[in-house]
Write a protein that holds these residues in place. Structure first.
Motif, PDB file in Angstrom:
ATOM      1  N   GLU A 142     101.911 -32.450  52.658  1.00 10.36           N
ATOM      2  CA  GLU A 142     102.138 -31.857  51.335  1.00 10.36           C
ATOM      3  C   GLU A 142     100.732 -31.511  51.107  1.00 10.36           C
ATOM      4  O   GLU A 142     100.554 -30.379  50.589  1.00 10.36           O
ATOM      5  CB  GLU A 142     102.830 -32.780  50.395  1.00 10.36           C
ATOM      6  N   GLN A 197     106.573 -29.506  45.435  1.00 11.76           N
ATOM      7  CA  GLN A 197     106.901 -29.974  46.911  1.00 11.76           C
ATOM      8  C   GLN A 197     108.029 -31.179  46.813  1.00 11.76           C
ATOM      9  O   GLN A 197     108.884 -31.161  47.550  1.00 11.76           O
ATOM     10  CB  GLN A 197     105.784 -30.306  47.460  1.00 11.76           C
ATOM     11  N   SER A 253     101.731 -36.827  46.658  1.00  9.41           N
ATOM     12  CA  SER A 253     101.903 -35.697  47.844  1.00  9.41           C
ATOM     13  C   SER A 253     101.343 -36.887  49.181  1.00  9.41           C
ATOM     14  O   SER A 253     100.644 -37.675  48.941  1.00  9.41           O
ATOM     15  CB  SER A 253     101.224 -34.663  48.249  1.00  9.41           C
ATOM     16  N   THR A 265      99.746 -28.591  52.786  1.00  6.72           N
ATOM     17  CA  THR A 265     100.366 -27.360  52.536  1.00  6.72           C
ATOM     18  C   THR A 265      99.869 -26.778  51.106  1.00  6.72           C
ATOM     19  O   THR A 265      99.650 -25.559  51.037  1.00  6.72           O
ATOM     20  CB  THR A 265     101.940 -27.804  52.244  1.00  6.72           C
TER      21      THR A 265
END
Length: 292
Positions: A250, A65, A246, A253
């Motif tokens: 994130e 990411q 993150s 996700t």
């Protein structure tokens, strides 16, 4: 509940209660300050080498990411060396990998993700994979990536597991040997860097974001003075290490990449992993220049 209230009313309990948010803020500030000193991987053509569908979500989601951010101008591709067919779900898991990769932000997954199903490289908890065969599959995959991209500059960065393989899984560990075999024996369009995911002791695997503080503190103690003398760049101007933390979006996700992407793998113990594992929220990579 009354006992807890009474403890908070005591001077000692009140002091601890008031200090906790201050300590947490200090931990966050220290961690983010340290992370800011690590230059990002930028303008790289990256191939993530994984062993099974779901490795990308369970172990590398913070890395993926971060690296797909348009501001870094990277390309990110995934080579998966098995379809994870140990329980006869290989066809399902191959499709799940594409959905997970898409959720994590990998663009054009039909062209950016390659999955192999070689008879001598099958999902196994007890068997290692031949490094020469892995290297051959890496070479084939990189050629396919170049053809799909119209002959543009080839992959210049590998990311994979280190010699600990996070869980000592023999398939994970084999990928490092296969990548090094490729780098030693195969002609390349350009110099390829190799980054490996740091394996931490089991007591650190399940403290989630707190291990970001532990890792940055240990990194500062071990390498701080050395970095001041030698700089933070390693081989050919590349960062010697990379850390990816993150944010809440994130992290959620990454969880969705498992719960919505890899539905077939969501047995009871993986709920614990996606909730508590530091690898779901934090990754630290190390540049490996030892090809022996």
């Amino acid at each position: 509940m009354p006992a807890i209230v009474n403890r908070l009313r005591s001077p000692r309990g009140l002091t601890i209660f008031l200090l906790l948010p201050i300590l947490m803020a200090a931990f966050c500030y220290y961690t983010l300050s340290h992370l800011s000193t690590h230059p990002p991987l930028r303008n790289r053509n990256i191939a993530l080498l994984i062993a099974h569908p779901d490795d990308e979500a369970m172990f590398f989601s913070p890395t993926i990411q971060s690296l797909v951010s348009p501001s870094l101008q990277n390309t990110v591709q995934i080579i998966c060396f098995s379809i994870g067919n140990a329980e006869g779900l290989g066809t399902i898991r191959e499709t799940e990998l594409l959905k997970s990769a898409s959720l994590l932000g990998v663009p054009n997954v039909n062209y950016s993700v390659i999955t192999h199903d070689h008879p001598h490289i099958q999902d196994s908890m007890i068997k290692s994979w031949p490094e020469d065969l892995l290297a051959s599959l890496i070479s084939d995959s990189l050629r396919d990536f170049r053809e799909d991209s119209g002959g543009e500059k080839g992959v210049d960065t590998f990311i994979t597991f280190d010699k600990g393989g996070v869980s000592a899984h023999p398939n994970h560990v084999s990928l490092l040997r296969g990548a090094k075999y490729y780098l030693r024996h195969y002609p390349k369009q350009n110099e390829v860097l190799l980054y490996t995911l740091n394996t931490v002791p089991v007591y650190r695997k399940y403290i989630s974001i707190l291990d970001a503080f532990v890792t940055t503190l240990l990194d500062s103690v071990r390498n701080g003075a050395k970095d001041e003398e030698e700089g933070v760049e390693g081989y050919n101007g590349a960062p010697k290490s990379a850390m990816f933390l993150s944010n809440w979006r994130e992290y959620r996700t990454a969880q969705k990449a498992m719960t919505e992407g890899h539905k077939s793998q969501m047995v009871w113990f993986r709920w614990g992993w996606i909730t508590l594992s530091r690898y779901m929220v934090f990754n630290d990579l190390v540049l490996d220049t030892d090809l022996s």
